[in-house]
Design a protein around this motif. Structure first.
Motif, PDB file in Angstrom:
ATOM      1  N   VAL A 195      38.513  49.850  62.717  1.00  0.00           N
ATOM      2  CA  VAL A 195      39.387  48.975  63.509  1.00  0.00           C
ATOM      3  C   VAL A 195      40.853  49.379  63.348  1.00  0.00           C
ATOM      4  O   VAL A 195      41.607  49.391  64.324  1.00  0.00           O
ATOM      5  N   ASP A 204      48.083  45.038  69.418  1.00  0.00           N
ATOM      6  CA  ASP A 204      47.680  43.638  69.544  1.00  0.00           C
ATOM      7  C   ASP A 204      46.225  43.351  69.222  1.00  0.00           C
ATOM      8  O   ASP A 204      45.781  42.222  69.318  1.00  0.00           O
ATOM      9  N   ILE A 205      45.486  44.385  68.855  1.00  0.00           N
ATOM     10  CA  ILE A 205      44.056  44.158  68.658  1.00  0.00           C
ATOM     11  C   ILE A 205      43.809  43.094  67.579  1.00  0.00           C
ATOM     12  O   ILE A 205      42.889  42.293  67.676  1.00  0.00           O
ATOM     13  N   PHE A 206      44.673  43.067  66.562  1.00  0.00           N
ATOM     14  CA  PHE A 206      44.405  42.143  65.459  1.00  0.00           C
ATOM     15  C   PHE A 206      44.705  40.688  65.791  1.00  0.00           C
ATOM     16  O   PHE A 206      44.227  39.788  65.117  1.00  0.00           O
ATOM     17  N   ASP A 207      45.468  40.481  66.858  1.00  0.00           N
ATOM     18  CA  ASP A 207      45.649  39.109  67.331  1.00  0.00           C
ATOM     19  C   ASP A 207      44.335  38.516  67.788  1.00  0.00           C
ATOM     20  O   ASP A 207      44.196  37.307  67.910  1.00  0.00           O
ATOM     21  N   MET A 208      43.386  39.394  68.085  1.00  0.00           N
ATOM     22  CA  MET A 208      42.104  38.925  68.601  1.00  0.00           C
ATOM     23  C   MET A 208      41.054  38.748  67.507  1.00  0.00           C
ATOM     24  O   MET A 208      39.937  38.339  67.783  1.00  0.00           O
ATOM     25  N   ALA A 209      41.421  39.090  66.290  1.00  0.00           N
ATOM     26  CA  ALA A 209      40.440  39.009  65.205  1.00  0.00           C
ATOM     27  C   ALA A 209      40.297  37.576  64.719  1.00  0.00           C
ATOM     28  O   ALA A 209      41.274  36.857  64.592  1.00  0.00           O
ATOM     29  N   GLY A 210      39.083  37.170  64.452  1.00  0.00           N
ATOM     30  CA  GLY A 210      38.828  35.816  63.969  1.00  0.00           C
ATOM     31  C   GLY A 210      38.261  35.827  62.566  1.00  0.00           C
ATOM     32  O   GLY A 210      38.291  36.847  61.872  1.00  0.00           O
ATOM     33  N   SER A 211      37.732  34.678  62.188  1.00  0.00           N
ATOM     34  CA  SER A 211      37.259  34.539  60.813  1.00  0.00           C
ATOM     35  C   SER A 211      36.020  35.395  60.539  1.00  0.00           C
ATOM     36  O   SER A 211      35.752  35.751  59.400  1.00  0.00           O
ATOM     37  N   GLY A 212      35.274  35.737  61.577  1.00  0.00           N
ATOM     38  CA  GLY A 212      34.096  36.590  61.394  1.00  0.00           C
ATOM     39  C   GLY A 212      34.504  37.983  60.944  1.00  0.00           C
ATOM     40  O   GLY A 212      33.940  38.542  60.011  1.00  0.00           O
ATOM     41  N   PHE A 213      35.520  38.519  61.597  1.00  0.00           N
ATOM     42  CA  PHE A 213      36.039  39.827  61.199  1.00  0.00           C
ATOM     43  C   PHE A 213      36.567  39.755  59.771  1.00  0.00           C
ATOM     44  O   PHE A 213      36.286  40.623  58.944  1.00  0.00           O
ATOM     45  N   GLU A 214      37.314  38.731  59.471  1.00  0.00           N
ATOM     46  CA  GLU A 214      37.890  38.578  58.131  1.00  0.00           C
ATOM     47  C   GLU A 214      36.798  38.599  57.064  1.00  0.00           C
ATOM     48  O   GLU A 214      36.956  39.229  56.027  1.00  0.00           O
ATOM     49  N   SER A 215      35.713  37.924  57.346  1.00  0.00           N
ATOM     50  CA  SER A 215      34.628  37.831  56.374  1.00  0.00           C
ATOM     51  C   SER A 215      33.973  39.205  56.140  1.00  0.00           C
ATOM     52  O   SER A 215      33.712  39.593  54.998  1.00  0.00           O
ATOM     53  N   THR A 216      33.760  39.951  57.224  1.00  0.00           N
ATOM     54  CA  THR A 216      33.072  41.239  57.079  1.00  0.00           C
ATOM     55  C   THR A 216      33.968  42.326  56.487  1.00  0.00           C
ATOM     56  O   THR A 216      33.456  43.296  55.941  1.00  0.00           O
ATOM     57  N   VAL A 217      35.299  42.189  56.598  1.00  0.00           N
ATOM     58  CA  VAL A 217      36.164  43.226  56.001  1.00  0.00           C
ATOM     59  C   VAL A 217      36.844  42.760  54.716  1.00  0.00           C
ATOM     60  O   VAL A 217      37.669  43.487  54.169  1.00  0.00           O
TER      61      VAL A 217
END
Lengths: 285, 285
Positions: A195, A204-217
Motif C-alpha cells: 500500500v 490520498d489513498i490513506f484517507d480511505m483506509a479504515g479500521s480493517g486496514f489498521e488491524s491487518t497492518v
C-alpha cells in the motif's frame, strides 16, 4: 529476591513491572547495552538500579529479553556469571537454535527456555505495560533439562503473572509459531509495503483506509531489530509457511480470474470458522 | 422525516440507530428480504416499522445497505418507487459498476453514490452499534449528478453523523479501495486459511496464537455474502493489488532464502513508517 532483567524493553520491562507489584521486597536490576533505554527504565521505575554482568552473582532470577540472535551469544556469558541457585529465563520467539546452543553448557540446569506469547507492536521501556502476561500462554521447552527447584521457582512466578503453561519440544514450537506468529508479521509488513508503494504514486489513498486496514497492518509497526533475527533463526519453517500462504493467495487470485465467485464464497465461508477459534485467544486491549 | 433502511444489518442498522437519536421525530422503516433480520431489527429498536417497496412513496431518505450485486438490481426498482423529493443513498464498497448502471435512470438525480468507510467484521442487525460513523470518511462519487437540494439533505445528515466527506470519481474510488480495504480482506482470509489448513494436521497450534495473529486475521470473520460480490465488481483492481502483494511476499521469501537479513531488516524498517500513516486513521473500538 534479586531479579535481573537483561534487555529492559516491552517484554522485560512489563515483566519487571508485574514482579515489582507482586513482590514489593524484590530488587530489580536492569542490564542493557542501550544506555538510553536503561535511563528510561530507571525514570519509569521499571528497575531499581542499573547493573552489569559483573553483578550477576547476586541474582536469584535472570530474565533475558533481547533479540534472539543476541541470546545465542549472551545467555552463555550470563550463565557463566550466575551463582548455582539462580534460574535464567529467556523470552525469545524461537527456541530450537537457543536450546541447541546451550546443550553442553555446564550450567544448562540453571536455564529454562520460555516463550511467553504476549506483546504489542511497540518496543522499548516506554512500551512496558502492567498485566501484559495475564491469561497468556507461556511455552516452555525442554523443561526436563532444568533443575527441579529452579523450575519450581520460575513456574511460581509465571503463575503469579497469570500465565498458563504449555510444554513443547523446541522443534515443534518453532514450526507451529511460524504459522501463528511469524507469518502474520510478514503478511502485515508486506501488506503495508504494497500500500505504501502504491501511495507514492497515488495521493490520498490513506484517507480511505479504515479500521480493517489498521488491524491487518498493525504488526508492520514491529521492531525490525527484533524480527530480522527471528526470521533468520526460524528460516525453514517461515519459508514453508510463506510458500503455503502465497499458494493460497495465488489460488484465490485464480478463482477471481476465472470468475468463480462461488468458489470465492466457499473459501471465505470455510475460513469464517476462525471466529470460533479466535474466541479462545486472550487479547491485549 | 421518513427514513427507509433497505438492508437492516451492521451498516444500515448503525445508521438507523444514530438517526433515531439525532432525530427523535424521524420514523424509520425497515425493508429486508431476510424476515428474521427484520424481526431482530424491530426487537432491537433499530426500526419503527417493517415496510416494503410499495411504501417507498412515503420516503424522504432511503439508505440502501445490501450486498453490492443486489444494489445493481434493487436501486433502479427503489428509484422507480420513490417520490421526486426523496434522496436514495447507498453504502457499497464498490462504486463504478453501480454508478454506470444508474447513468440512464430517469431518477438519477435522486441518487447519491456513497461509501462510508466504517464497519466491523460482524454483520446483521445485532452488529449495529452507535456512533459507528463518528470521525469516519464518507466517499461520495459523481456528486454533480445528484439534485442540489438532495445533496444538501444527505450532507446535513452525514455531518450530524460526524463524517468527513471526500469527493472522488467512481474509478479512482474502486482502484484505491482495492489496496486499502479489499486486499486487506483477502490477506486476512488467506492467512486464516493457511493456519487452519495446518491445524488440521497439527493439534494445539491455536493455543500458541496471540493478539498479533488475532489482529491480522480479524477480517477473516467478515461476511462472504457481502464480500464475494465486492471482489466480483472490483475484479481488475483487486487482481492488480493481489499481484503486487504476492510479488512483495515472493521477494521477501527470496531474501530469506538468500540469507539476506540486512535486506529483510531494511524492508521492515522502510515499512515501519506505516506507524505515522496509521495515526491518521479513525478506529472503531
Amino acid at each position: 529476591m534479586n531479579v535481573f532483567v537483561v534487555g529492559v524493553g516491552l517484554i522485560g520491562g512489563s515483566m519487571a513491572k508485574d514482579i515489582k507489584r507482586l513482590h514489593p521486597e524484590a530488587k530489580i536490576y536492569g542490564v542493557d547495552t542501550n544506555v538510553i533505554h536503561l535511563e528510561e527504565a530507571m525514570a519509569l521505575d521499571l528497575i531499581d538500579t542499573k547493573a552489569g554482568y559483573e553483578d550477576l552473582g547476586l541474582a536469584d532470577v535472570v530474565i533475558v529479553s533481547i533479540p534472539v540472535n543476541a541470546m545465542l551469544t549472551e545467555i552463555p556469558k550470563i550463565l557463566d556469571q550466575i551463582n548455582d541457585d539462580c534460574v535464567v529465563l529467556d523470552a525469545g520467539s524461537t527456541k530450537a537454535a537457543l536450546c541447541k546452543s546451550l546443550d553442553d553448557h555446564e550450567k544448562r540446569r540453571n536455564f529454562l527456555a520460555c516463550h511467553p506469547i504476549a506483546g504489542t507492536e511497540f518496543s522499548g521501556p516506554s512500551a512496558a505495560i502492567e498485566n501484559l502476561y495475564q491469561g497468556k500462554t507461556n511455552i516452555i521447552c525442554e523443561v526436563e533439562k532444568t533443575a527441579f527447584k529452579l523450575q519450581e521457582r520460575a513456574l511460581a512466578l509465571f503463575q503469579q503473572l497469570g500465565m498458563r503453561i504449555r510444554y513443547m519440544n523446541p522443534e515443534a514450537h518453532d514450526k507451529h509459531i511460524a504459522y501463528v506468529s511469524h507469518l502474520s508479521h510478514i503478511s502485515s509488513f508486506m501488506l503495508g509495503k504494497t500500500v505504501i508503494d502504491k501511495e507514492r504514486n497515488e495521493r490520498d489513498i490513506f484517507d480511505m483506509a479504515g479500521s480493517g486496514f489498521e488491524s491487518t497492518v498493525r504488526l508492520a509497526k514491529s521492531s525490525p531489530a527484533m524480527w530480522a533475527p527471528i526470521f533468520e533463526q526460524n528460516k525453514e519453517n517461515v519459508v514453508d509457511s510463506l510458500d503455503e500462504y502465497i499458494e493460497n493467495l495465488q489460488a484465490f487470485k485464480e478463482l477471481l480470474v476465472k470468475n468463480d465467485y462461488e468458489g470465492i464464497y466457499d473459501e471465505m465461508n470455510n475460513t469464517n470458522k476462525i471466529k470460533e477459534i479466535l474466541k479462545g485467544i486472550p487479547l491485549n486491549k
